[in-house]
Motif scaffolding. Structure first.
Motif, PDB file in Angstrom:
ATOM      1  N   ALA A   1       0.769  -1.234  -0.068  1.00 12.85           N
ATOM      2  CA  ALA A   1      -0.037  -0.056  -0.108  1.00 12.85           C
ATOM      3  C   ALA A   1       0.991   1.349  -0.147  1.00 12.85           C
ATOM      4  CB  ALA A   1      -1.054   0.164   1.045  1.00 12.85           C
ATOM      5  N   VAL A   2       2.084   1.330   0.720  1.00 10.33           N
ATOM      6  CA  VAL A   2       2.977   2.357   0.797  1.00 10.33           C
ATOM      7  C   VAL A   2       3.585   2.615  -0.713  1.00 10.33           C
ATOM      8  CG1 VAL A   2       4.791   3.401   1.881  1.00 10.33           C
ATOM      9  CG2 VAL A   2       3.310   2.079   3.282  1.00 10.33           C
ATOM     10  N   GLU A   3       3.869   1.476  -1.071  1.00  3.72           N
ATOM     11  CA  GLU A   3       4.385   1.602  -2.551  1.00  3.72           C
ATOM     12  C   GLU A   3       3.468   2.270  -3.497  1.00  3.72           C
ATOM     13  OE1 GLU A   3       5.624  -2.050  -4.439  1.00  3.72           O
ATOM     14  OE2 GLU A   3       6.547  -2.584  -2.397  1.00  3.72           O
ATOM     15  N   LEU A   4       2.218   1.804  -3.534  1.00  2.87           N
ATOM     16  CA  LEU A   4       1.245   2.252  -4.308  1.00  2.87           C
ATOM     17  C   LEU A   4       0.956   3.868  -4.051  1.00  2.87           C
ATOM     18  CD1 LEU A   4      -1.495  -0.353  -4.534  1.00  2.87           C
ATOM     19  CD2 LEU A   4      -0.567   0.890  -6.292  1.00  2.87           C
ATOM     20  N   LEU A   5       0.889   4.287  -2.810  1.00  4.39           N
ATOM     21  CA  LEU A   5       0.665   5.438  -2.295  1.00  4.39           C
ATOM     22  C   LEU A   5       1.698   6.370  -3.249  1.00  4.39           C
ATOM     23  CD1 LEU A   5      -0.035   5.358   1.476  1.00  4.39           C
ATOM     24  CD2 LEU A   5      -1.440   6.153  -0.428  1.00  4.39           C
ATOM     25  N   GLU A   6       3.066   5.957  -2.977  1.00  4.98           N
ATOM     26  CA  GLU A   6       4.053   6.731  -3.583  1.00  4.98           C
ATOM     27  C   GLU A   6       4.010   6.963  -5.216  1.00  4.98           C
ATOM     28  OE1 GLU A   6       7.919   5.078  -2.002  1.00  4.98           O
ATOM     29  OE2 GLU A   6       7.639   6.057  -0.337  1.00  4.98           O
ATOM     30  N   ARG A   7       3.543   5.749  -5.509  1.00  2.00           N
ATOM     31  CA  ARG A   7       3.322   5.779  -7.057  1.00  2.00           C
ATOM     32  C   ARG A   7       1.997   6.803  -7.491  1.00  2.00           C
ATOM     33  NH1 ARG A   7       3.476   0.021 -10.327  1.00  2.00           N
ATOM     34  NH2 ARG A   7       4.014   0.870 -12.169  1.00  2.00           N
ATOM     35  N   VAL A   8       1.299   6.969  -6.613  1.00  2.00           N
ATOM     36  CA  VAL A   8       0.110   7.976  -7.212  1.00  2.00           C
ATOM     37  C   VAL A   8       0.428   9.400  -6.706  1.00  2.00           C
ATOM     38  CG1 VAL A   8      -1.534   6.259  -7.277  1.00  2.00           C
ATOM     39  CG2 VAL A   8      -1.290   7.476  -5.089  1.00  2.00           C
ATOM     40  N   GLY A   9       1.847   9.406  -6.152  1.00  2.00           N
ATOM     41  CA  GLY A   9       2.306  10.826  -6.014  1.00  2.00           C
ATOM     42  C   GLY A   9       2.023  11.192  -4.507  1.00  2.00           C
TER      43      GLY A   9
ATOM     44  N   GLN B   1      -7.009  13.229  -1.089  1.00  2.00           N
ATOM     45  CA  GLN B   1      -7.915  12.006  -0.970  1.00  2.00           C
ATOM     46  C   GLN B   1      -8.211  11.153  -2.244  1.00  2.00           C
ATOM     47  OE1 GLN B   1     -11.578  12.842   1.141  1.00  2.00           O
ATOM     48  NE2 GLN B   1     -10.614  14.122   2.523  1.00  2.00           N
ATOM     49  N   GLN B   2      -8.141  12.018  -3.218  1.00  2.00           N
ATOM     50  CA  GLN B   2      -8.397  11.340  -4.830  1.00  2.00           C
ATOM     51  C   GLN B   2      -7.725  10.369  -5.059  1.00  2.00           C
ATOM     52  OE1 GLN B   2     -11.570  12.089  -5.066  1.00  2.00           O
ATOM     53  NE2 GLN B   2     -11.717  10.455  -6.791  1.00  2.00           N
ATOM     54  N   ARG B   3      -6.312  11.014  -4.819  1.00  2.00           N
ATOM     55  CA  ARG B   3      -5.095   9.869  -4.936  1.00  2.00           C
ATOM     56  C   ARG B   3      -5.182   8.556  -4.402  1.00  2.00           C
ATOM     57  NH1 ARG B   3      -0.658  13.293  -7.106  1.00  2.00           N
ATOM     58  NH2 ARG B   3      -1.365  15.401  -7.195  1.00  2.00           N
ATOM     59  N   VAL B   4      -5.461   8.817  -3.084  1.00  2.00           N
ATOM     60  CA  VAL B   4      -5.623   7.633  -2.196  1.00  2.00           C
ATOM     61  C   VAL B   4      -6.772   6.689  -2.649  1.00  2.00           C
ATOM     62  CG1 VAL B   4      -6.016   6.637   0.101  1.00  2.00           C
ATOM     63  CG2 VAL B   4      -4.829   8.753   0.004  1.00  2.00           C
ATOM     64  N   GLY B   5      -7.816   7.349  -3.361  1.00  2.00           N
ATOM     65  CA  GLY B   5      -8.967   6.554  -3.930  1.00  2.00           C
ATOM     66  C   GLY B   5      -8.323   5.588  -4.937  1.00  2.00           C
TER      67      GLY B   5
ATOM     68  N   VAL C   1      -6.771  23.382 -11.333  1.00  2.00           N
ATOM     69  CA  VAL C   1      -5.131  23.241 -11.412  1.00  2.00           C
ATOM     70  C   VAL C   1      -4.911  21.649 -11.016  1.00  2.00           C
ATOM     71  CG1 VAL C   1      -2.961  23.882 -10.401  1.00  2.00           C
ATOM     72  CG2 VAL C   1      -4.638  25.484 -10.652  1.00  2.00           C
ATOM     73  N   VAL C   2      -5.348  21.300  -9.664  1.00  2.00           N
ATOM     74  CA  VAL C   2      -5.383  19.933  -9.197  1.00  2.00           C
ATOM     75  C   VAL C   2      -5.646  18.824 -10.060  1.00  2.00           C
ATOM     76  CG1 VAL C   2      -5.816  18.404  -7.363  1.00  2.00           C
ATOM     77  CG2 VAL C   2      -5.521  20.636  -6.755  1.00  2.00           C
ATOM     78  N   ARG C   3      -7.017  19.232 -10.916  1.00  2.00           N
ATOM     79  CA  ARG C   3      -7.733  18.363 -11.712  1.00  2.00           C
ATOM     80  C   ARG C   3      -6.662  18.173 -12.921  1.00  2.00           C
ATOM     81  NH1 ARG C   3     -12.382  20.936 -14.097  1.00  2.00           N
ATOM     82  NH2 ARG C   3     -12.754  20.974 -11.972  1.00  2.00           N
ATOM     83  N   ASP C   4      -5.953  19.189 -13.513  1.00  2.00           N
ATOM     84  CA  ASP C   4      -5.025  18.868 -14.423  1.00  2.00           C
ATOM     85  C   ASP C   4      -3.982  18.208 -14.108  1.00  2.00           C
ATOM     86  OD1 ASP C   4      -4.225  20.492 -17.225  1.00  2.00           O
ATOM     87  OD2 ASP C   4      -2.599  20.460 -15.955  1.00  2.00           O
TER      88      ASP C   4
ATOM     89  N   GLU D   1      -1.190  12.874 -14.141  1.00  2.00           N
ATOM     90  CA  GLU D   1      -0.508  11.470 -13.533  1.00  2.00           C
ATOM     91  C   GLU D   1      -1.302  10.260 -14.023  1.00  2.00           C
ATOM     92  OE1 GLU D   1       0.015  12.594  -9.432  1.00  2.00           O
ATOM     93  OE2 GLU D   1       1.223  14.251 -10.138  1.00  2.00           O
ATOM     94  N   PHE D   2      -2.288  10.435 -13.955  1.00  2.00           N
ATOM     95  CA  PHE D   2      -3.454   9.469 -14.293  1.00  2.00           C
ATOM     96  C   PHE D   2      -2.938   8.736 -15.735  1.00  2.00           C
ATOM     97  CE2 PHE D   2      -7.304   8.003 -16.641  1.00  2.00           C
ATOM     98  CZ  PHE D   2      -7.574   6.969 -16.020  1.00  2.00           C
ATOM     99  N   LEU D   3      -2.727   9.753 -16.853  1.00  2.00           N
ATOM    100  CA  LEU D   3      -2.368   9.136 -17.863  1.00  2.00           C
ATOM    101  C   LEU D   3      -0.883   8.509 -17.889  1.00  2.00           C
ATOM    102  CD1 LEU D   3      -3.315  11.963 -20.402  1.00  2.00           C
ATOM    103  CD2 LEU D   3      -4.241   9.724 -20.309  1.00  2.00           C
ATOM    104  N   ARG D   4       0.004   9.225 -17.139  1.00  2.00           N
ATOM    105  CA  ARG D   4       1.181   8.551 -16.868  1.00  2.00           C
ATOM    106  C   ARG D   4       1.171   6.994 -16.259  1.00  2.00           C
ATOM    107  NH1 ARG D   4       3.983   8.154 -12.570  1.00  2.00           N
ATOM    108  NH2 ARG D   4       2.810   9.757 -11.550  1.00  2.00           N
ATOM    109  N   LEU D   5       0.465   7.083 -15.243  1.00  2.00           N
ATOM    110  CA  LEU D   5       0.050   5.773 -14.417  1.00  2.00           C
ATOM    111  C   LEU D   5      -0.527   4.502 -15.556  1.00  2.00           C
ATOM    112  CD1 LEU D   5       0.612   5.276 -11.560  1.00  2.00           C
ATOM    113  CD2 LEU D   5      -2.033   5.560 -11.196  1.00  2.00           C
ATOM    114  N   GLN D   6      -1.582   5.060 -16.142  1.00  2.00           N
ATOM    115  CA  GLN D   6      -2.114   4.230 -17.249  1.00  2.00           C
ATOM    116  C   GLN D   6      -0.957   3.683 -18.324  1.00  2.00           C
ATOM    117  OE1 GLN D   6      -4.327   2.345 -17.889  1.00  2.00           O
ATOM    118  NE2 GLN D   6      -5.116   1.990 -19.915  1.00  2.00           N
TER     119      GLN D   6
END
Ligand SMILES: Nc1ncnc2c1ncn2[C@@H]1O[C@H](COP(=O)(O)OP(=O)(O)OP(=O)(O)O)[C@@H](O)[C@H]1O
Ligand SMILES: [Mg+2]
Lengths: 230, 377
Positions: free
Chosen positions: B115-123, B141-145, B169-172, B177-182
């Motif tokens: 889980a900690v790894e994943l958290l770092e992965r989503v920034g 929170q959305q990153r955690v989601g 700004v946060v949405r952008d 990051e979502f695209l990078r992750l995908q």
């Protein structure tokens, strides 16, 4: 006959010193007579409250019927319990059963509302994660309902401490006994010490149990402190 | 691959939320369901993990009917992200993320370290792991989601307006990051939004739904902008779709050589190479630093070296377009440049050349003439 000095209302300490063993025994039985029904009542109210929450149509009838139980006079309930349960008239079980009925009456609604207080998006997310109904209840709904249920338990417990005292009139020994003793000793002139002692102990017991519930709820909800600390 | 086959949903009371929807969401890609409020996007999405049962039709994932396994088992293989994240308020961030792995039998220690790894992965820094959700911002929170939905490494992800509740700004940032992750993960994703810009930015395929649950068009973002199937789609896609379409055309335009001077060069040298009074200034590694307008600084500026090209003299306007980027980036660079010449740089940020708005528009004109209108898929 008691001495004149001993009849001052505030000489409860003298009275306590003289009847120490007996008073402690009354205090102890008063405690378990108050607490046991709350424990049993909560165990009974949990599934009923869950049903009322789970099936929306069941909420109004369940909550109003259980709520109505509270309107039965306690003395009447104490008296008819032996008939309902087949127990002896002096069996303390009668008191426990009667007070359990009141606790259930109070807690069903509390449990149902507590479970309903879980935010809809949290429920959606939990369901989508593949939690079974039971896991949902155990891992999400119950933990989040703790503050609401604890508030209900505080009311039920304090109410029980005072309701138990009435059971003295049907002969079950607990702190209410001190009021009857005081009443009997007052025939030839006011004699307050046992009555005041009984009141003081009842209030102290209620406060203590109340604190215990507040403390345990706080231990169970560390996340709440974080939120209020902000 | 997720396939909707003539799927309909009529709610009790008669609302038809989804009407005979047939749609394929290809594996490893993002399929976006977009449409106005109430058009049945959420309903369609929730039928995939059986939070809602269709009235008729079938849904398959990799050719397996979703009703062939229990709903619980199905859901554990599908990540789900919603608007306000829906985190468990009573669990720490790391425990939120570790929930599903622990349910499926992963040991507590292992689930938490993953889980900690994943958290770092989503920034999110590991320091956030022991916080409660209430101690995070909406974006965090959305990153955690997202991390929680990824925790069991499900092949399929369903996302219902996951970035709508955060500021632009946060949405952008989250979208990027979502695209990078995908790109790293290659999940099969169905993504719901009512925002056409988000759909165009994120979608490999876009399905436009109209109110009443009617599927109006399925197409790639470029095809959707170029050839809307009907007036509803045209209206929904919006007015400046011509400009936005440039983002899907690669800028294979001829670049002009752009003379430049290095910071610290004599002004006289800048005067020699300037074109139309403007000269580009670069650093020692050839990276553009800004523009110098010579008439504005006839004798150089203040500072220790008045006869030299110093940072204080530079106009910082002008975006930089990457080489191999889109026409939209090239046009934006040209339009925002004070000299009218858009600067194109390579991956290391070094000057490659320049392009004018006229060149870009000529290229658009030629491309449009070459390419017949493409229909929706
Ligand atoms: N449980 C329900 N019972 C009856 N009607 C419903 C129910 N859920 C949704 N609807 C109706 O179905 C239609 C589609 O709803 P849905 O939530 O899928 O829309 P949506 O596209 O997600 O909209 P939004 O963008 O506002 O979230 C709406 O007209 C809605 O009122
Ligand atoms: Mg919706």
């Amino acid at each position: 006959m008691t001495s004149a000095a001993g009849s001052a209302p505030w000489d409860l300490f003298g009275y306590f010193a003289d009847h120490r063993e007996q008073v402690l025994e009354l205090l102890w039985s008063h405690t378990w007579l108050s607490v046991l029904p709350v424990v049993v009542g909560l165990l009974v109210a949990l599934p009923i409250g869950w049903l009322a929450r789970r099936y929306r149509w069941a909420y109004p009838p369940i909550v109003s019927v259980t709520g109505l139980l509270y309107t039965i006079p306690s003395l009447a309930l104490f008296v008819i319990m032996p008939t309902l349960l087949g127990t002896q008239i002096l069996d303390p079980l009668n008191v426990v059963a009667a007070l359990t009925v009141y606790t259930v009456a109070l807690l069903v609604r509390v449990v149902a509302d507590g479970l309903a207080a879980v935010p809809e998006d949290v429920l959606q997310a939990a369901t989508a994660m593949g939690l079974t109904r039971l896991q949902l209840l155990r891992m999400v709904q119950l933990p989040l309902a703790v503050p609401v249920i604890a508030a209900g338990l505080r009311v039920a417990t304090v109410a029980n401490v005072s309701l138990v005292a009435i059971a003295a009139t049907i002969g079950i020994p607990q702190l209410g006994q001190l009021f009857i003793t005081g009443f009997q000793l007052s025939v030839s002139g006011p004699y307050y010490p046992p009555i005041v002692l009984g009141i003081v102990l009842c209030v102290a017991l209620a406060l203590l149990l109340d604190r215990l519930i507040v403390l345990s709820a706080r231990l169970l909800t560390p996340w709440q402190r974080v939120v209020t600390a902000r | 691959m997720i396939r909707f086959d003539a799927v309909s949903k009529e709610y009790p009371g008669g609302t038809v939320a989804v009407d005979e929807l047939s749609l394929t969401a290809p594996s490893g890609t993002i399929t976006v369901l977009v449409g106005p409020s109430g058009c049945g996007k959420t309903t369609s999405l929730r039928m995939v993990n059986r939070m809602i049962e269709p009235t008729s039709g079938t849904i398959t994932i990799d050719d397996r009917d979703i009703t062939s396994v229990s709903a619980t088992e199905l859901r554990r293989g599908i990540g789900y992200v919603i608007q306000h994240a829906g985190l468990f308020p009573h669990r720490t961030v790391v425990d939120n993320v570790a929930t599903v792995p622990m349910l499926t039998g992963t040991g507590r220690r292992q689930a938490r370290s993953r889980a900690v790894e994943l958290l770092e992965r989503v920034g999110l820094p590991a320091a956030f792991a022991d916080r409660y959700p209430a101690q995070l911002s909406g974006g965090q929170q959305q990153r955690v989601g997202v991390a929680r939905a990824l925790a069991a490494d499900p092949p399929v992800m369903l996302m219902d307006e996951p970035f709508s509740a955060v500021d632009p700004v946060v949405r952008d940032q989250l979208q990027q990051e979502f695209l990078r992750l995908q790109q790293e993960l290659g999940k099969t994703i169905v993504f719901v939004t009512h925002d056409i810009d988000e759909a165009i930015r994120l979608g490999d395929t876009i399905a436009v739904l109209a109110v009443g649950g009617r599927l109006a068009q399925v197409a790639t973002p470029a095809a959707l902008l170029a050839t809307p199937a009907d007036p509803f789609v045209a209206g929904f896609v919006g007015r400046d779709r011509g400009y936005r379409a440039l983002a899907f055309m690669s800028a294979e335009v001829a670049l002009a050589a752009e003379p430049a001077v290095a910071l610290g060069s004599p002004l006289a040298r800048a005067r020699d190479v300037a074109v139309d009074d403007w000269v580009l200034v670069v650093d020692e590694n050839d990276r553009p630093q800004g523009w110098l307008h010579l008439p504005a600084h006839p004798a150089g500026g203040p500072g220790p070296a008045p006869g030299e090209v110093g940072p204080a003299l530079l106009n910082l306007g002008g975006t930089l377009a990457p080489v191999g980027g889109t026409l939209r980036e090239a046009l934006d660079a040209a339009l925002s440049s004070p000299s009218g010449r858009g600067i194109v740089v390579d991956d290391a940020g070094r000057l490659v050349g320049s392009v004018s708005a006229a060149t870009v528009l000529d290229h658009v004109h030629d491309t449009a003439a070459d390419t017949p209108a493409r229909g929706g898929a």
